[in-house]
Design a protein around this motif. Structure first.
Motif, PDB file in Angstrom:
ATOM      1  N   ASP A 175       0.816  -1.213   0.000  1.00 32.32           N
ATOM      2  CA  ASP A 175       0.000   0.000   0.000  1.00 32.32           C
ATOM      3  C   ASP A 175       0.849   1.261   0.000  1.00 32.32           C
ATOM      4  N   ASP A 176       2.162   1.086  -0.264  1.00 31.58           N
ATOM      5  CA  ASP A 176       3.120   2.201  -0.360  1.00 31.58           C
ATOM      6  C   ASP A 176       3.293   2.973   0.948  1.00 31.58           C
TER       7      ASP A 176
ATOM      8  N   LEU B 286      -7.117  -3.766   6.587  1.00 31.59           N
ATOM      9  CA  LEU B 286      -6.134  -3.666   5.508  1.00 31.59           C
ATOM     10  C   LEU B 286      -6.372  -4.757   4.468  1.00 31.59           C
TER      11      LEU B 286
ATOM     12  N   GLU C 199      -9.091  -3.739   2.179  1.00 28.18           N
ATOM     13  CA  GLU C 199      -8.648  -2.770   1.178  1.00 28.18           C
ATOM     14  C   GLU C 199      -7.745  -3.411   0.117  1.00 28.18           C
ATOM     15  N   LEU C 200      -6.920  -4.384   0.555  1.00 26.60           N
ATOM     16  CA  LEU C 200      -5.996  -5.068  -0.353  1.00 26.60           C
ATOM     17  C   LEU C 200      -6.167  -6.575  -0.198  1.00 26.60           C
TER      18      LEU C 200
ATOM     19  N   LYS D 106       5.496  -4.292  -3.056  1.00 25.00           N
ATOM     20  CA  LYS D 106       5.128  -3.102  -3.839  1.00 25.00           C
ATOM     21  C   LYS D 106       4.607  -3.504  -5.213  1.00 25.00           C
TER      22      LYS D 106
ATOM     23  N   GLY E 221       1.178  -4.935  -4.911  1.00 21.81           N
ATOM     24  CA  GLY E 221       0.202  -3.866  -4.762  1.00 21.81           C
ATOM     25  C   GLY E 221      -0.144  -3.224  -6.091  1.00 21.81           C
TER      26      GLY E 221
ATOM     27  N   ARG F 229      -3.755  -3.036  -8.046  1.00 20.05           N
ATOM     28  CA  ARG F 229      -4.395  -1.781  -8.426  1.00 20.05           C
ATOM     29  C   ARG F 229      -4.639  -1.686  -9.937  1.00 20.05           C
TER      30      ARG F 229
END
Length: 583
Positions: free
Chosen positions: A21-22, A85, A88-89, A105, A108, A112
């Motif tokens: 999620d950066d 979390l 969300e992901l 990363k 993720g 996205r």
């Protein structure tokens, strides 16, 4: 009951999802906490359920925020923030990041851009050519993902040290034969002798880096090339990834220190340096006391060390710290106080007390095992075949009558050789901590190793009581492989290492470092906890054939990870002292 490993796994998952999620900084804090939770010698959940949340204050890297999450998980079996979390992901982060080159990363970004949540989703996208369309990816990345999907599905575990280190030795042997190589050494967790490794990291000092990399990727043992460039390359040898990095010779020492790790050791060491006007990195040690902006570049300030690893520590007024100790468990403070342990070496070992023959589940005779031990230069050697009891596969344990018959044969063999041969047995520690040997058998034996082989799913309190009962037994000389774990197969017993160490010290019972690379039980932090309580240690191979007497290598390095000195280990003692200890 949540184990330390399970709790650690939740925070590792947390770190990966945060990184996907950066989120910056937080993932590293969670990973450090997870590592220390996993290594903690005391079962955390048991202490929390007993109302003792102060146990969390003993764990480095666990502050108030992480402590509250641990308590929440122990109490409810979940962490609300982690569940949010996940919502969300919704990524199977552990599975996807097993793909070579796909870190959190990248996972993720794949989610996205393409909604990829699972390995199946990833395979579908790769087959459809969708991944190469994402900015920063391309056909090569997509091909790499496609080629590594099967491997990622098959491999969900780290490699055993006993599998990875021999390969590392082969890599070093190959590289040392190249004319362009001035220096080479392994780095990473394999140099710290962790019981499992992710890959084999190798560092080379050379002025002809591209020539070395070309030779490395062309090595006959390489099954496939993962990637290569002017300064580093990665290949696969069998199922193990080998990463090579080349540096100029004058930066070899600083790079070796940096890439050996651990991360936590390096962070603490860098902070120690900052407090003294120094800056450490992979390029050297720099005096930045007169520099206004010490963060202005990697090579800012006057370079005072870097060619050798010893010089990196000397630049801070510290002695060289052995790699096995570099886990941020007090080694830098000990170095600063001139209090580093004088670690045990393979040459200090005078004998082996836990081995097997064809009388139980070994593969060869008493005579052959004794001869192999004599060839190693040992002064004493113990036969400890299995006694009857629960957990012994195939009914291979010896009855009382058979034990007494074997003792007679051991005595006959001992009379014909120069090495001292001890008649022993590996008794079974049953679920209550009893060993089930008669007084007649006990009196006939020189050494009794008692080990758990069954009921390995007990809760930590029960397991601790069980093992303490065993070490308190006057007949038991060595508690063998205390947890009963099998690396990458089963976790074994969780127990209070401090309580076990205290009991072992009080009752003159040695705690074993079982050197079989599938066990390495006790492990580094557990050895350290035992030694802090004054417990004696025994390093034994559990060998079932002559060649596996060489397992002693893994046991010695595991004991070194626990800060063991020669005097702490009964296998280093002279025969008179050992006989006295063995009652």
């Amino acid at each position: 009951m949540a184990t330390n490993a399970e709790i650690a796994g939740r925070f590792e998952e947390f770190a990966d999802l945060l990184e996907a999620d950066d989120v910056e900084y937080k993932p590293r804090a969670y990973r450090r906490a997870a590592e220390n939770i996993r290594a903690h010698p005391v079962p955390i959940a048991d202490r929390i359920e007993a109302g003792d949340e102060e146990v969390l204050e003993e764990i480095d890297g666990v502050g108030d925020a992480i402590s509250s999450k641990i308590v929440e998980y122990v109490d409810t079996g979940a962490i609300e923030e982690l569940e949010d979390l996940h919502a969300e992901l919704p990524i199977d982060i552990a599975d996807i990041t097993r793909i070579e080159g796909v870190g959190p990363k990248t996972a993720g970004k794949l989610y996205r851009e393409l909604g990829i949540e699972t390995l199946d989703d990833l395979e579908d996208a790769a087959e459809a050519g969708e991944i190469q369309e994402i900015k920063g990816f391309g056909p090569k990345t997509e091909e790499n993902i496609r080629e590594n999907l099967e491997f990622a599905r098959e491999v969900g575990q780290r490699h055993l040290l006993g599998e990875g280190r021999p390969l590392a030795d082969d890599v070093l042997g190959f590289l040392e034969g190249l004319e362009a190589v001035e220096r080479c050494e392994v780095a990473g967790s394999i140099r710290r002798w962790r019981e499992t490794i992710g890959d084999v990291d190798v560092l080379v000092g050379t002025n002809a880096g591209e020539d070395v990399i070309d030779a490395f990727t062309d090595w006959d043992s390489v099954d496939s090339e993962i990637e290569s460039g002017p300064e580093k390359a990665s290949v696969r040898v069998g199922e193990v990834r080998v990463d090579l990095r080349v540096v100029v010779p004058e930066e070899f020492g600083s790079a070796l220190q940096y890439f050996t790790g651990s991360k936590d050791h390096n962070v603490t060491l860098r902070n120690y340096a900052i407090d003294r006007g120094m800056k450490l990195n992979e390029y050297g040690a720099f005096d930045v006391s007169g520099v206004d902006d010490a963060d202005g570049g990697q090579r800012i300030g006057d370079r005072v060390a870097g060619e050798t690893e010893e010089g990196m520590y000397e630049s801070l007024g510290l002695p060289w710290i052995p790699p096995e100790l570099r886990e941020d468990r007090g080694e830098i403070e000990a170095a600063a106080n001139d209090a580093l342990p004088d670690l045990i070496t393979r040459e200090d070992i005078h004998g082996d007390l836990h081995t097997h023959t064809e009388w139980s589940d070994g593969n060869t005779s008493i005579e052959a095992m004794v001869e192999a031990a004599a060839d190693l230069g040992y002064e004493f050697y113990g036969v400890a075949d299995h006694a009857e009891g629960p957990g012994i596969v195939g009914g291979m344990g010896l009855s009382d009558t058979e034990i007494l018959e074997q003792v007679e044969q051991i005595r006959e063999v001992a009379a014909a050789v120069d090495i001292e041969v001890l008649a022993g047995i590996e008794a079974n520690v049953d679920a209550a901590g009893e060993i089930g040997l008669t007084e007649e058998v006990i009196d006939a034996l020189d050494v009794i190793v008692a080990s758990p082989h069954s009921a390995l799913d007990q809760d930590a309190e029960t397991a601790t009581d069980r093992l303490v009962t065993a070490v308190e037994n006057r007949a038991v000389d060595v508690l063998g492989h205390p947890s009963g774990r099998m690396l990458n197969e089963r976790s074994g017993l969780e127990f209070d290492g401090t309580a076990l160490g205290r009991a072992a010290a009080e009752h003159d019972t040695a705690l074993e470092v079982n050197a079989n690379p599938r066990r390495l039980d006790l492990w580094g932090s557990a050895v350290q906890a035992a030694l802090e309580e004054g417990a004696p240690i025994s390093i034994n191979t559990d060998a079932h054939q002559p060649s596996t007497l060489e397992y002693m290598r893994w046991g010695v390095h595991t004991a070194r990870r626990g800060w063991a000195e020669p005097a702490d280990v009964i296998n280093t003692w002279d025969l008179e002292k050992l006989r006295e200890f063995l009652h």
